[in-house]
Scaffold this active site. Sequence first.
Site, PDB file in Angstrom:
ATOM      1  N   THR A 124       0.860  -1.190   0.000  1.00  0.00           N
ATOM      2  CA  THR A 124       0.000   0.000   0.000  1.00  0.00           C
ATOM      3  C   THR A 124       0.893   1.235   0.000  1.00  0.00           C
ATOM      4  OG1 THR A 124      -1.644  -1.203   1.299  1.00  0.00           O
ATOM      5  CG2 THR A 124      -1.883   1.186   1.174  1.00  0.00           C
ATOM      6  N   LYS A 146      -0.055   5.206   8.219  1.00  0.00           N
ATOM      7  CA  LYS A 146       0.551   5.545   6.926  1.00  0.00           C
ATOM      8  C   LYS A 146      -0.518   5.666   5.842  1.00  0.00           C
ATOM      9  CE  LYS A 146       1.840   2.016   4.768  1.00  0.00           C
ATOM     10  NZ  LYS A 146       1.346   1.052   3.767  1.00  0.00           N
ATOM     11  N   LYS A 192      -7.216   1.445  -2.964  1.00  0.00           N
ATOM     12  CA  LYS A 192      -6.758   0.879  -1.682  1.00  0.00           C
ATOM     13  C   LYS A 192      -6.828   1.929  -0.574  1.00  0.00           C
ATOM     14  CE  LYS A 192      -4.776  -1.546   1.470  1.00  0.00           C
ATOM     15  NZ  LYS A 192      -5.542  -2.517   2.247  1.00  0.00           N
TER      16      LYS A 192
HETATM   17  P1  NAP Z   1       5.469  -5.976   7.522  1.00  0.00           P
HETATM   18  O1  NAP Z   1       5.111  -7.220   8.245  1.00  0.00           O
HETATM   19  O2  NAP Z   1       5.899  -4.787   8.301  1.00  0.00           O
HETATM   20  O3  NAP Z   1       6.608  -6.365   6.424  1.00  0.00           O
HETATM   21  C1  NAP Z   1       7.240  -5.362   5.693  1.00  0.00           C
HETATM   22  C2  NAP Z   1       8.216  -5.969   4.693  1.00  0.00           C
HETATM   23  O4  NAP Z   1       8.894  -4.882   4.023  1.00  0.00           O
HETATM   24  C3  NAP Z   1       9.334  -6.806   5.349  1.00  0.00           C
HETATM   25  O5  NAP Z   1       9.656  -7.884   4.494  1.00  0.00           O
HETATM   26  C4  NAP Z   1      10.492  -5.805   5.412  1.00  0.00           C
HETATM   27  O6  NAP Z   1      11.774  -6.395   5.433  1.00  0.00           O
HETATM   28  C5  NAP Z   1      10.300  -5.083   4.107  1.00  0.00           C
HETATM   29  N1  NAP Z   1      10.984  -3.785   4.082  1.00  0.00           N
HETATM   30  C6  NAP Z   1      10.656  -2.665   4.749  1.00  0.00           C
HETATM   31  N2  NAP Z   1      11.509  -1.660   4.454  1.00  0.00           N
HETATM   32  C7  NAP Z   1      12.391  -2.178   3.553  1.00  0.00           C
HETATM   33  C8  NAP Z   1      13.496  -1.637   2.848  1.00  0.00           C
HETATM   34  N3  NAP Z   1      13.871  -0.342   3.005  1.00  0.00           N
HETATM   35  N4  NAP Z   1      14.181  -2.440   2.013  1.00  0.00           N
HETATM   36  C9  NAP Z   1      13.800  -3.731   1.832  1.00  0.00           C
HETATM   37  N5  NAP Z   1      12.760  -4.306   2.478  1.00  0.00           N
HETATM   38  C10 NAP Z   1      12.057  -3.528   3.318  1.00  0.00           C
HETATM   39  O7  NAP Z   1       4.274  -5.456   6.613  1.00  0.00           O
HETATM   40  P2  NAP Z   1       2.959  -6.263   6.115  1.00  0.00           P
HETATM   41  O8  NAP Z   1       1.949  -6.268   7.201  1.00  0.00           O
HETATM   42  O9  NAP Z   1       3.386  -7.524   5.461  1.00  0.00           O
HETATM   43  O10 NAP Z   1       2.423  -5.222   5.011  1.00  0.00           O
HETATM   44  C11 NAP Z   1       3.080  -5.037   3.756  1.00  0.00           C
HETATM   45  C12 NAP Z   1       2.297  -4.012   2.955  1.00  0.00           C
HETATM   46  O11 NAP Z   1       0.966  -4.484   2.748  1.00  0.00           O
HETATM   47  C13 NAP Z   1       2.171  -2.637   3.630  1.00  0.00           C
HETATM   48  O12 NAP Z   1       2.206  -1.644   2.646  1.00  0.00           O
HETATM   49  C14 NAP Z   1       0.797  -2.701   4.275  1.00  0.00           C
HETATM   50  O13 NAP Z   1       0.233  -1.397   4.418  1.00  0.00           O
HETATM   51  C15 NAP Z   1       0.043  -3.547   3.269  1.00  0.00           C
HETATM   52  N6  NAP Z   1      -1.075  -4.332   3.819  1.00  0.00           N
HETATM   53  C16 NAP Z   1      -0.956  -4.982   5.004  1.00  0.00           C
HETATM   54  C17 NAP Z   1      -2.028  -5.714   5.478  1.00  0.00           C
HETATM   55  C18 NAP Z   1      -1.964  -6.440   6.798  1.00  0.00           C
HETATM   56  O14 NAP Z   1      -3.007  -6.830   7.300  1.00  0.00           O
HETATM   57  N7  NAP Z   1      -0.801  -6.677   7.381  1.00  0.00           N
HETATM   58  C19 NAP Z   1      -3.220  -5.806   4.735  1.00  0.00           C
HETATM   59  C20 NAP Z   1      -3.289  -5.170   3.497  1.00  0.00           C
HETATM   60  C21 NAP Z   1      -2.198  -4.436   3.044  1.00  0.00           C
HETATM   61  P3  NAP Z   1      12.447  -6.884   6.828  1.00  0.00           P
HETATM   62  O15 NAP Z   1      11.906  -8.251   7.070  1.00  0.00           O
HETATM   63  O16 NAP Z   1      13.901  -6.854   6.550  1.00  0.00           O
HETATM   64  O17 NAP Z   1      12.028  -5.880   7.878  1.00  0.00           O
END
Ligand code: NAP
Length: 286
Positions: free
Chosen positions: A95, A238, A170
Amino acid sequence: MNIGWIGLGNMGVPMATNLIKAGHQVTVYNRTLDKTEPLLALGAAYAESPAQLFSTCEVVITMLSDDDAVREVYTKEDGILAGADNGTIAIDMSTVSPETSRYIAKRCAERGIGFLDAPVSGSVKPATEGTLIILVGGEERDYEMAKPIFEALGKMSLHLGENGAGSNAKLAINLFLGITVQGIAEAVMFAKNKGIDTEDMMTIINESACGSAISRLKTHAILAGEFPAAFALKHMAKDLRLAFQNGARTPLAETVYGTYQHALESELGDLDVMGIMRHLTGPGAE
Ligand code: NAP
């Protein structure tokens, strides 16, 4: 298909797992190496950099935290664009702002590759069950190419227009989610102040016309007063900031934007989005 996957967080792990289960050959990259282990155990290959993925993959997908992460992973020296080849496509399912989606699309076009912004509606449970709703912006031919991937990840995908359309949709659905979550929290808190038991109040909400998948999903956390992140509060903050910056200036949008930013400043960002309740009730409150 040969698919590269970057970003193995709460969402990335179950989504990449579903691609493997659907029979795709998946190669993974994650900044923190040990998070690749569950995928490697399922048969995924491993790449040492985002650029390396395009040496074996026709499609590379990112599922990363935010705009900065996406821009960095695409444009850094050993980033996605450095490895891009004609005829391949990149898909960003994170997102992010529509501006970032359009910027990455432009940079991909310069390298001769297609790009789709394809953020998802649905959290960890739908990601695990393969029932996400996938919101797509980009060229029709790229969308057609990506359809088998979307079929493995979601219950439906919608092609909504040019690059940026997926990200705009989104932000709109998450604006509604932010308002809903805060609404549930405020109703429960008001009821509790008036002597209504929280379990009774959640039953009333869930059995009424206001009951929804989100109220039912969060009932356990509300009753336990524990908010481990499925969808982190910092990600909702965010998304509301992005919506606000993109012109969501209606009364409820301005209010929830403020509430979640304050919760973030109170260092509640790593809680689940439903942890907004802890912010509203004050420190130490259940
Ligand atoms: P998360 O658990 O915080 O995972 C974030 C991922 O991004 C991790 O693999 C992290 O790597 C990587 N990352 C962050 N900064 C980085 C950088 N500078 N370089 C390389 N890798 C980087 O997030 P999530 O919950 O999976 O969500 C991912 C996305 O989907 C977000 O945009 C969120 O808003 C969206 N989303 C989430 C949900 C939900 O329910 N969780 C639902 C819909 C959409 P590391 O492992 O090294 O930290």
